[in-house]
Enzyme design. Structure first.
Site, short mmCIF file in Angstrom:
data_model
loop_
_atom_site.label_atom_id
_atom_site.label_comp_id
_atom_site.label_asym_id
_atom_site.label_seq_id
_atom_site.Cartn_x
_atom_site.Cartn_y
_atom_site.Cartn_z
N HIS A 47 -26.68 -2.22 11.45
CA HIS A 47 -28.02 -2.63 11.02
C HIS A 47 -29.12 -2.02 11.90
O HIS A 47 -29.94 -1.24 11.43
CB HIS A 47 -28.16 -4.16 11.09
CG HIS A 47 -27.14 -4.92 10.31
ND1 HIS A 47 -27.08 -4.94 8.93
CD2 HIS A 47 -26.13 -5.73 10.73
CE1 HIS A 47 -26.09 -5.73 8.54
NE2 HIS A 47 -25.50 -6.21 9.60
O1 RIB Z 1 -28.77 -9.49 10.09
C1 RIB Z 1 -28.54 -8.45 11.02
C2 RIB Z 1 -29.40 -8.62 12.22
O2 RIB Z 1 -29.11 -9.86 12.86
C3 RIB Z 1 -29.15 -7.54 13.29
O3 RIB Z 1 -30.34 -7.31 13.99
C4 RIB Z 1 -28.14 -8.19 14.20
O4 RIB Z 1 -28.21 -7.70 15.54
C5 RIB Z 1 -28.61 -9.61 14.17
O5 RIB Z 1 -29.66 -9.75 15.11
#
Ligand code: RIB
Ligand code: CA
Length: 314
Positions: A243
């Site tokens: 992500h």
């Molecule tokens: O949903 C994904 C996000 O939530 C990413 O930033 C992961 O590190 C968590 O913080």
């Protein structure tokens, strides 16, 4: 002359946050002015320690690391040890690096940096809940006009939620903070699950990172190997969605992502859909567009970029 882009990374490390930080440190197109830490994946004490470990592994003891808000604006903190492990950085050795946190609060650092750097020269890169950013904007509204752009990881539309059926974790944890940021008028680019779920790790991609032969390539492979077990089990996917590194990849090579300039508003009142990013993807309302919202990504180009850049690190 290659002028680098000044950024502040606001983060809750987190394995994927760590990969994003490594990618930024490996890219001379970017100048990391500081890393501001927020509570999210794990409590602030751990996210702050994890940011120190990441900069130590990345060979960058010079980077200012500052602790920020330890809870959301209004709501109790929700963490994600089920995804990231109890340390928040399961997959690598946890230790107490020599790098120390700066004494200044992260919010004060954000305000001071935006006031002292040339106007519209600093890009904010939030990778976790938006509490630090929102508090900075509320304490010092004058800085909003001085921000070049916010490029954040958060939200979801077609991909729906990952922490509830409606909401992605970063927005869900502090929807009031997200609402402040999305209404701030600052140029905003959003890397939601709709894009990041295309950027999946797999064995060949992790083998390529290990094959670099340096400690950061190995660390990324080890962190991701731990982190992917959750997504394999939940989604039956081949690997883990990276992500947060999508934010840095967007800065380096925006063409990796397909996106659309749309209106995005945050649900803050309904408990059922709290933290939902309501994206008017089809333009069915008269609400003004306020965000470039990514809908897809080319994973092969992403991993080629990541592997090439990580070779620049120890
Ligand atoms: O949903 C994904 C996000 O939530 C990413 O930033 C992961 O590190 C968590 O913080
Ligand atoms: Ca994160």
């Amino acid at each position: 002359m290659n002028t680098s882009r000044s950024i502040i990374i606001d983060t809750d490390p987190g394995q994927d946050d760590a990969v994003a930080i490594f990618l930024a440190l490996a890219s001379d197109e970017l100048q990391v002015l500081g890393i501001t830490v927020v509570a999210g994946n794990v409590p602030l004490e751990l996210t702050a320690r994890n940011a120190r470990i990441v900069c130590d592994l990345g060979g960058r003891p010079d980077i200012p690391i500052l602790a920020g808000c330890d809870r959301p604006l209004l709501r109790p903190l929700v963490t994600a040890e089920d995804v990231h492990g109890n340390t928040g950085l399961d997959g690598v050795e946890i230790y107490d690096p020599d790098i120390q946190l700066r004494d200044q609060h992260a919010v004060d650092f954000i305000i001071e940096t935006l006031r002292s750097q040339p106007s519209e020269s600093v890009t904010l890169c939030p990778l976790g809940p938006l509490t630090n950013i929102a508090v900075a904007f509320k304490l010092a509204p004058d800085i909003c006009a001085r921000v070049a752009e916010i490029v954040l990881m958060g939200g979801a539309y077609f991909a729906v939620g990952n922490v509830t059926p409606a909401a992605e974790f970063n927005i869900y944890v502090d929807p009031e903070a997200a609402d402040i940021v999305f209404r701030s008028g600052v140029p905003l680019t959003v890397l939601p699950l709709d894009a990041t779920h295309h950027v999946l790790s797999n064995k060949p991609r992790l083998d390529a990172l290990r094959a670099i032969g340096n400690r950061t390539g190995q660390a990324i492979a080890d962190l991701t190997s731990f982190y992917e077990r959750f997504d394999r089990r939940k989604y039956g996917s081949e690997g883990a969605p990276l992500h947060d590194p999508c934010v840095i990849a967007y800065l380096l090579k925006p063409e990796i992502f397909e996106s659309r300039f749309v209106n995005v508003e945050i649900e803050t009142s309904s408990e059922l859909t709290r933290g939902m990013t309501v994206a008017d993807w089809w333009g069915v309302t008269d609400r003004q567009p306020n965000a470039t919202f990514a809908g897809g990504a080319d994973a092969d180009v992403f991993f080629e970029l990541l592997t090439c850049k990580i070779a620049n690190l120890p």
